[in-house]
Write a protein that holds these residues in place. Structure first.
Motif, PDB file in Angstrom:
ATOM      1  N   LEU A   1       0.572  -0.966   0.155  1.00 46.53           N
ATOM      2  CA  LEU A   1      -0.072   0.342  -0.076  1.00 46.53           C
ATOM      3  C   LEU A   1       0.743   1.161   0.033  1.00 46.53           C
ATOM      4  O   LEU A   1       0.714   2.178  -0.799  1.00 46.53           O
ATOM      5  CB  LEU A   1      -0.948  -0.211   1.488  1.00 46.53           C
ATOM      6  N   THR A   2       1.605   1.342   1.170  1.00 43.57           N
ATOM      7  CA  THR A   2       3.115   2.348   0.559  1.00 43.57           C
ATOM      8  C   THR A   2       3.238   2.834  -0.200  1.00 43.57           C
ATOM      9  O   THR A   2       3.640   4.057  -1.094  1.00 43.57           O
ATOM     10  CB  THR A   2       4.061   2.375   2.265  1.00 43.57           C
ATOM     11  N   GLY A   3       3.958   1.138  -0.832  1.00 48.54           N
ATOM     12  CA  GLY A   3       4.406   1.203  -2.697  1.00 48.54           C
ATOM     13  C   GLY A   3       3.920   1.978  -3.906  1.00 48.54           C
ATOM     14  O   GLY A   3       3.912   2.681  -4.377  1.00 48.54           O
ATOM     15  N   MET A   4       2.563   1.887  -3.511  1.00 51.44           N
ATOM     16  CA  MET A   4       1.508   2.260  -4.063  1.00 51.44           C
ATOM     17  C   MET A   4       1.272   3.703  -4.138  1.00 51.44           C
ATOM     18  O   MET A   4       1.210   4.498  -5.311  1.00 51.44           O
ATOM     19  CB  MET A   4      -0.507   1.652  -4.171  1.00 51.44           C
ATOM     20  N   LEU A   5       1.312   4.427  -2.938  1.00 53.55           N
ATOM     21  CA  LEU A   5       0.909   6.188  -2.633  1.00 53.55           C
ATOM     22  C   LEU A   5       2.723   6.656  -2.805  1.00 53.55           C
ATOM     23  O   LEU A   5       2.422   7.542  -3.711  1.00 53.55           O
ATOM     24  CB  LEU A   5       1.109   5.972  -1.126  1.00 53.55           C
ATOM     25  N   TYR A   6       3.802   5.555  -2.297  1.00 53.24           N
ATOM     26  CA  TYR A   6       4.856   6.805  -3.270  1.00 53.24           C
ATOM     27  C   TYR A   6       3.846   6.578  -4.611  1.00 53.24           C
ATOM     28  O   TYR A   6       4.970   8.059  -4.934  1.00 53.24           O
ATOM     29  CB  TYR A   6       6.175   5.500  -3.165  1.00 53.24           C
ATOM     30  N   ARG A   7       4.146   5.762  -5.406  1.00 46.72           N
ATOM     31  CA  ARG A   7       3.820   5.987  -7.132  1.00 46.72           C
ATOM     32  C   ARG A   7       3.374   7.264  -7.709  1.00 46.72           C
ATOM     33  O   ARG A   7       3.373   7.638  -8.886  1.00 46.72           O
ATOM     34  CB  ARG A   7       3.826   4.554  -7.329  1.00 46.72           C
ATOM     35  N   HIS A   8       1.985   7.017  -6.330  1.00 50.19           N
ATOM     36  CA  HIS A   8       1.103   7.875  -6.960  1.00 50.19           C
ATOM     37  C   HIS A   8       1.512   8.963  -6.575  1.00 50.19           C
ATOM     38  O   HIS A   8       1.118  10.730  -7.584  1.00 50.19           O
ATOM     39  CB  HIS A   8      -0.015   7.522  -6.085  1.00 50.19           C
ATOM     40  N   VAL A   9       1.852   9.458  -5.341  1.00 47.43           N
ATOM     41  CA  VAL A   9       2.425  10.927  -5.119  1.00 47.43           C
ATOM     42  C   VAL A   9       3.813  11.383  -6.017  1.00 47.43           C
ATOM     43  O   VAL A   9       3.684  12.670  -6.638  1.00 47.43           O
ATOM     44  CB  VAL A   9       2.761  11.171  -3.814  1.00 47.43           C
ATOM     45  N   THR A  10       4.516  10.396  -6.876  1.00 42.99           N
ATOM     46  CA  THR A  10       5.177  10.794  -7.862  1.00 42.99           C
ATOM     47  C   THR A  10       4.953  10.998  -9.061  1.00 42.99           C
ATOM     48  O   THR A  10       5.119  12.090  -9.268  1.00 42.99           O
ATOM     49  CB  THR A  10       6.203   9.506  -7.949  1.00 42.99           C
ATOM     50  N   GLU A  11       3.486  10.311  -9.208  1.00 41.64           N
ATOM     51  CA  GLU A  11       2.907  10.840 -10.691  1.00 41.64           C
ATOM     52  C   GLU A  11       2.378  12.201  -9.925  1.00 41.64           C
ATOM     53  O   GLU A  11       1.966  12.587 -11.821  1.00 41.64           O
ATOM     54  CB  GLU A  11       1.524   9.374 -10.861  1.00 41.64           C
ATOM     55  N   LEU A  12       1.343  12.247  -9.988  1.00 37.74           N
ATOM     56  CA  LEU A  12       1.607  13.798  -8.928  1.00 37.74           C
ATOM     57  C   LEU A  12       2.377  14.747  -9.731  1.00 37.74           C
ATOM     58  O   LEU A  12       2.115  15.853  -9.580  1.00 37.74           O
ATOM     59  CB  LEU A  12       0.444  13.890  -7.859  1.00 37.74           C
ATOM     60  N   GLY A  13       3.723  14.330  -9.032  1.00 39.39           N
ATOM     61  CA  GLY A  13       4.891  15.031  -9.519  1.00 39.39           C
ATOM     62  C   GLY A  13       5.207  16.421  -7.729  1.00 39.39           C
ATOM     63  O   GLY A  13       6.123  16.978  -8.441  1.00 39.39           O
ATOM     64  N   LEU A  14       4.938  15.393  -6.707  1.00 39.56           N
ATOM     65  CA  LEU A  14       5.111  16.337  -5.572  1.00 39.56           C
ATOM     66  C   LEU A  14       6.804  15.958  -5.229  1.00 39.56           C
ATOM     67  O   LEU A  14       7.257  15.861  -4.607  1.00 39.56           O
ATOM     68  CB  LEU A  14       3.840  15.814  -4.528  1.00 39.56           C
ATOM     69  N   ILE A  15       6.746  15.039  -5.506  1.00 35.03           N
ATOM     70  CA  ILE A  15       7.866  14.109  -5.473  1.00 35.03           C
ATOM     71  C   ILE A  15       8.763  13.411  -6.775  1.00 35.03           C
ATOM     72  O   ILE A  15       7.975  13.435  -7.608  1.00 35.03           O
ATOM     73  CB  ILE A  15       8.005  13.484  -3.977  1.00 35.03           C
ATOM     74  N   SER A  16       9.767  13.056  -6.558  1.00 30.88           N
ATOM     75  CA  SER A  16      10.416  12.732  -8.178  1.00 30.88           C
ATOM     76  C   SER A  16      11.848  11.564  -7.606  1.00 30.88           C
ATOM     77  O   SER A  16      11.702  10.926  -6.271  1.00 30.88           O
ATOM     78  CB  SER A  16      11.775  13.684  -8.501  1.00 30.88           C
ATOM     79  N   GLN A  17      12.342  11.424  -8.446  1.00 34.42           N
ATOM     80  CA  GLN A  17      13.365   9.393  -8.104  1.00 34.42           C
ATOM     81  C   GLN A  17      14.688  10.518  -7.453  1.00 34.42           C
ATOM     82  O   GLN A  17      14.820   8.722  -6.992  1.00 34.42           O
ATOM     83  CB  GLN A  17      13.372   8.890  -9.997  1.00 34.42           C
ATOM     84  N   THR A  18      14.926  11.622  -7.547  1.00 29.37           N
ATOM     85  CA  THR A  18      16.049  12.409  -6.649  1.00 29.37           C
ATOM     86  C   THR A  18      15.663  12.679  -4.973  1.00 29.37           C
ATOM     87  O   THR A  18      16.162  12.664  -4.493  1.00 29.37           O
ATOM     88  CB  THR A  18      16.393  12.533  -7.864  1.00 29.37           C
ATOM     89  N   THR A  19      14.244  12.579  -4.688  1.00 28.71           N
ATOM     90  CA  THR A  19      13.819  13.321  -3.815  1.00 28.71           C
ATOM     91  C   THR A  19      15.068  11.972  -2.597  1.00 28.71           C
ATOM     92  O   THR A  19      14.698  11.012  -2.540  1.00 28.71           O
ATOM     93  CB  THR A  19      12.310  13.023  -2.877  1.00 28.71           C
ATOM     94  N   VAL A  20      15.456  12.866  -1.498  1.00 30.55           N
ATOM     95  CA  VAL A  20      15.624  12.360  -0.830  1.00 30.55           C
ATOM     96  C   VAL A  20      14.722  13.037   0.588  1.00 30.55           C
ATOM     97  O   VAL A  20      14.220  13.234   1.022  1.00 30.55           O
ATOM     98  CB  VAL A  20      17.714  12.442  -0.179  1.00 30.55           C
ATOM     99  N   LEU A  21      15.076  12.047   1.621  1.00 27.68           N
ATOM    100  CA  LEU A  21      14.488  11.833   3.222  1.00 27.68           C
ATOM    101  C   LEU A  21      14.519  13.468   3.497  1.00 27.68           C
ATOM    102  O   LEU A  21      13.916  14.116   4.234  1.00 27.68           O
ATOM    103  CB  LEU A  21      14.622  10.986   4.560  1.00 27.68           C
ATOM    104  N   ARG A  22      15.600  14.184   3.764  1.00 33.27           N
ATOM    105  CA  ARG A  22      15.791  15.656   4.325  1.00 33.27           C
ATOM    106  C   ARG A  22      14.664  16.238   3.365  1.00 33.27           C
ATOM    107  O   ARG A  22      14.848  17.694   4.879  1.00 33.27           O
ATOM    108  CB  ARG A  22      16.809  15.940   4.667  1.00 33.27           C
ATOM    109  N   GLU A  23      14.406  16.239   2.582  1.00 24.91           N
ATOM    110  CA  GLU A  23      14.003  17.133   1.858  1.00 24.91           C
ATOM    111  C   GLU A  23      12.287  17.130   2.680  1.00 24.91           C
ATOM    112  O   GLU A  23      11.136  18.151   2.417  1.00 24.91           O
ATOM    113  CB  GLU A  23      13.954  17.037   0.048  1.00 24.91           C
ATOM    114  N   LEU A  24      11.674  16.202   3.125  1.00 26.07           N
ATOM    115  CA  LEU A  24      10.546  16.290   3.869  1.00 26.07           C
ATOM    116  C   LEU A  24      10.738  16.110   5.419  1.00 26.07           C
ATOM    117  O   LEU A  24       9.435  16.212   5.366  1.00 26.07           O
ATOM    118  CB  LEU A  24       9.908  15.046   2.705  1.00 26.07           C
ATOM    119  N   LEU A  25      11.233  15.542   5.648  1.00 24.52           N
ATOM    120  CA  LEU A  25      11.136  14.686   7.229  1.00 24.52           C
ATOM    121  C   LEU A  25      12.291  15.488   7.860  1.00 24.52           C
ATOM    122  O   LEU A  25      12.996  16.054   7.809  1.00 24.52           O
ATOM    123  CB  LEU A  25      11.511  13.240   7.351  1.00 24.52           C
ATOM    124  N   PRO A  26      12.418  15.761   9.329  1.00 25.30           N
ATOM    125  CA  PRO A  26      13.279  17.064  10.129  1.00 25.30           C
ATOM    126  C   PRO A  26      14.137  16.008  10.300  1.00 25.30           C
ATOM    127  O   PRO A  26      13.741  15.756  11.879  1.00 25.30           O
ATOM    128  CB  PRO A  26      12.114  17.049  10.961  1.00 25.30           C
TER     129      PRO A  26
END
Length: 322
Positions: free
Chosen positions: A44-69
């Motif tokens: 389920l998490t994998g599908m959420l990841y791909r969905h949010v990627t397809e929306l353009g909110l993240i990319s293949q190069t997005t790293v954790l520190r860009e989103l989490l403190p």
């Protein structure tokens, strides 16, 4: 088509979806009974990841520190979401900061929940984590971080994003007090009741709960192409020899047919989901007992997906070993 059976064995349920019909069988449970689905949470998490990627909110190069403190957390912040989705980040299975051996001892002795942490707890536990070689290594920690990072990218909590994207029937209780009367009690293989595996942090990796009806609806949406994030099912890397991995989903050949699947296990529950995409057929097996239902899942899927066969409706008699 729905069937229910009385049994003194732990509660269990099976759902089968084919191009012609959908079927559900239950034992010691009903369509309102909620099971822990364990590591099926990861697909389920994998599908959420791909969905949010397809929306353009993240990319293949997005790293954790860009989103989490994760300031001051060293190497963890540099881990890419894409590597987390295929278990190739170099992260350990669990963070040493959560003292997994101590928790496992309490689980073995008293059946306690070894998780239960908040997201803040989880982030604190990653402070001293060092990355290993970025080779295939199954990581609960990786999928915990992936799910919460994806939710942050979408401006949501993990549970809300899960319900918005994949269905309102999924839940991720943070505390035992959040459970309702429909939430089943799970048992270990010796018949001992186990504490529920709840917790905000663990939700994306193994803390999702669902009814068999929710899982049947989810299975149907995956097979008919209406579910979002479906590219998560497509293998993009080798996980082990002759076994591919997409975003969480595993693909292998079973008896000459390609099966896309995942299993799950918590202290008191076992689960399996598998699809023969060429045959348009899928199966979910849920059981309120710790163990493995992989054999049953693969067998039922093989029977229903075999060309030219029309197996009987699935029956659950005496629990998960049916």
């Amino acid at each position: 088509m729905d069937r229910a059976f009385r049994t003194t064995a732990p509660a269990a349920a099976v759902a089968v979806v084919t191009p012609q019909r959908g079927m559900t069988a239950t034992a010691g449970s009903d369509h309102h009974s909620t099971f822990e689905i364990g590591s099926i949470s990861k697909v389920l998490t994998g599908m959420l990841y791909r969905h949010v990627t397809e929306l353009g909110l993240i990319s293949q190069t997005t790293v954790l520190r860009e989103l989490l403190p994760l300031e001051g957390h060293g190497e963890v912040g540099s881990v890419s979401l894409s590597s987390l989705a295929i278990h190739r980040s170099g992260l350990p299975g669990l963070p040493p900061g959560m003292h997994p051996l101590r928790r496992n001892l309490r689980f073995v002795i008293g059946g306690e929940n070894p998780y239960g942490d908040s997201l803040v707890d989880l982030l604190n536990q990653t402070r001293n984590v060092r990355l290993g070689v970025p080779r295939p290594r199954y990581s609960n920690l990786g999928f915990q971080l992936l799910g919460h990072a994806v939710a942050k990218a979408a401006g949501s909590s993990y549970e809300q994003l899960l319900q918005d994207v994949l269905g309102a029937g999924f839940s991720t209780p943070a505390r035992a007090e959040d459970l309702g009367r429909a939430d089943l009690t799970g048992f270990n293989r010796f018949g001992r009741p186990m504490h529920p595996w709840v917790g905000e942090a663990v939700a994306p990796a193994g803390g999702v709960r669902a009814t068999i009806s929710t899982m049947r609806g989810f299975l149907r949406s995956v097979l008919d192409g209406t579910a979002r994030g479906l590219s998560a099912l497509d293998p993009v890397s080798e996980f082990t020899p002759r076994v591919g991995i997409g975003a969480g989903w595993i693909t292998l050949e079973h008896r000459g047919r390609e099966v896309t699947w995942h299993n799950g296990s918590t202290g008191g529950f076992s689960s399996w989901i598998g699809l023969d995409r060429d045959a348009g057929t899928g199966v979910v097996v849920l059981a309120a007992v710790h163990g493995s239902v992989d054999r049953q899942g693969f067998r039922i899927l093989t029977e229903f997906a075999a060309p030219g066969t029309v197996p009987p409706s699935p029956a659950v008699n005496g629990g998960p070993a049916a």
